[in-house]
Design a protein around this motif. Sequence first.
Motif, PDB file in Angstrom:
ATOM      1  N   HIS A 117       0.863  -1.096   0.064  1.00 57.57           N
ATOM      2  CA  HIS A 117       0.076  -0.056  -0.026  1.00 57.57           C
ATOM      3  C   HIS A 117       0.951   1.199  -0.003  1.00 57.57           C
ATOM      4  O   HIS A 117       0.590   2.336  -0.804  1.00 57.57           O
ATOM      5  CB  HIS A 117      -0.972  -0.149   1.316  1.00 57.57           C
ATOM      6  N   ALA A 118       1.747   1.376   0.839  1.00 54.26           N
ATOM      7  CA  ALA A 118       2.920   2.347   1.025  1.00 54.26           C
ATOM      8  C   ALA A 118       3.437   2.679  -0.529  1.00 54.26           C
ATOM      9  O   ALA A 118       3.739   3.813  -0.891  1.00 54.26           O
ATOM     10  CB  ALA A 118       3.942   2.228   1.866  1.00 54.26           C
ATOM     11  N   ALA A 119       4.028   1.549  -1.052  1.00 54.88           N
ATOM     12  CA  ALA A 119       4.516   1.780  -2.435  1.00 54.88           C
ATOM     13  C   ALA A 119       3.695   2.315  -3.419  1.00 54.88           C
ATOM     14  O   ALA A 119       4.064   3.036  -4.029  1.00 54.88           O
ATOM     15  CB  ALA A 119       4.906   0.466  -2.908  1.00 54.88           C
ATOM     16  N   ARG A 120       2.417   1.946  -3.696  1.00 55.59           N
ATOM     17  CA  ARG A 120       1.736   2.223  -4.466  1.00 55.59           C
ATOM     18  C   ARG A 120       1.172   3.682  -4.375  1.00 55.59           C
ATOM     19  O   ARG A 120       1.154   4.354  -5.007  1.00 55.59           O
ATOM     20  CB  ARG A 120       0.165   1.729  -3.991  1.00 55.59           C
ATOM     21  N   GLU A 121       1.198   4.392  -2.982  1.00 58.65           N
ATOM     22  CA  GLU A 121       1.177   5.646  -2.825  1.00 58.65           C
ATOM     23  C   GLU A 121       2.157   6.581  -2.795  1.00 58.65           C
ATOM     24  O   GLU A 121       2.408   7.809  -2.368  1.00 58.65           O
ATOM     25  CB  GLU A 121       0.576   5.825  -1.123  1.00 58.65           C
ATOM     26  N   GLY A 122       3.491   6.013  -3.009  1.00 62.44           N
ATOM     27  CA  GLY A 122       4.725   6.862  -3.289  1.00 62.44           C
ATOM     28  C   GLY A 122       5.349   6.963  -1.811  1.00 62.44           C
ATOM     29  O   GLY A 122       5.993   8.036  -1.763  1.00 62.44           O
ATOM     30  N   ILE A 123       5.144   6.115  -0.881  1.00 65.73           N
ATOM     31  CA  ILE A 123       5.712   6.245   0.108  1.00 65.73           C
ATOM     32  C   ILE A 123       6.842   5.437   0.556  1.00 65.73           C
ATOM     33  O   ILE A 123       6.908   4.384  -0.102  1.00 65.73           O
ATOM     34  CB  ILE A 123       4.592   6.025   1.507  1.00 65.73           C
ATOM     35  N   SER A 124       8.042   6.020   1.239  1.00 66.62           N
ATOM     36  CA  SER A 124       9.408   5.153   1.177  1.00 66.62           C
ATOM     37  C   SER A 124       9.277   3.943   2.033  1.00 66.62           C
ATOM     38  O   SER A 124      10.253   3.218   1.768  1.00 66.62           O
ATOM     39  CB  SER A 124      10.140   6.327   1.335  1.00 66.62           C
ATOM     40  N   ARG A 125       8.656   4.010   3.333  1.00 68.50           N
ATOM     41  CA  ARG A 125       8.942   3.001   4.310  1.00 68.50           C
ATOM     42  C   ARG A 125       7.445   2.892   5.021  1.00 68.50           C
ATOM     43  O   ARG A 125       6.754   3.520   5.160  1.00 68.50           O
ATOM     44  CB  ARG A 125      10.036   3.408   4.898  1.00 68.50           C
ATOM     45  N   VAL A 126       7.549   1.767   5.726  1.00 68.55           N
ATOM     46  CA  VAL A 126       6.462   1.425   6.874  1.00 68.55           C
ATOM     47  C   VAL A 126       7.289   1.019   8.108  1.00 68.55           C
ATOM     48  O   VAL A 126       8.246   0.509   8.107  1.00 68.55           O
ATOM     49  CB  VAL A 126       5.793   0.190   6.533  1.00 68.55           C
TER      50      VAL A 126
END
Length: 221
Positions: A117-126
């Motif tokens: 989900h983070a990758a889909r939203e352009g977020i770098s890490r969880v």
Amino acid sequence: MLAMRPAMAEDQPRLALMIQARSDWMKDKQLPSWRSWGKHVHELAGNCTRHPSEMWVLTEDDVRILGCTTVLRTAAPWTWSADEAAETAYYLNGTVTDPAVRHRKLGTLIADWAVDHAAREGISRVRRDCSSAALAAYYQQQNFQLIRKVATLGHTTYAFERKAERVPALAGWLITGESSAAISKSLRNTLSGAARSHSAEARRFLSNSLRRPVEAPAIII
């Protein structure tokens, strides 16, 4: 079929039942934090009305709720530095799964979903944190990297991070509900504004946390 979707207000009764079941299971296993979870069942379930864009539920055939998690965009000030808080990251909090289906490893499924989900939203890490050594070991099994241990007020907080990336294996058996353009746009807009203010906020929160006792957020799988 399993599905991961945003929580809705009408989910609250089923969420409360699932979280209560987890609390009862923890009590049976004599886990030390069961009392805290038992006291906050309705508060946790109520996140579906207070934070509907942040809380997600894992359902089966859109009938039974098997798990939930809250995806935050603000760092815990006692665990992450101001510079780290300014980075794009999702923070998993209040993750709970139904103990009756522990053999299905749904906690790991939710973790993989969050990374995708983070990758889909352009977020770098969880990121996530906990105060249990056993839970810390479990998160490492989910490929989260231990970044640091922070000793505060007689207990240790373990801070974890995992790089955001697509998880192709999810597509075959998990409906993510992420085709909603409105949800994606809302999350991106929130992150855009938060990224400009996180650094200053984190420094202020960190300063305040050094002056008064704080309680680290609980995360249970």
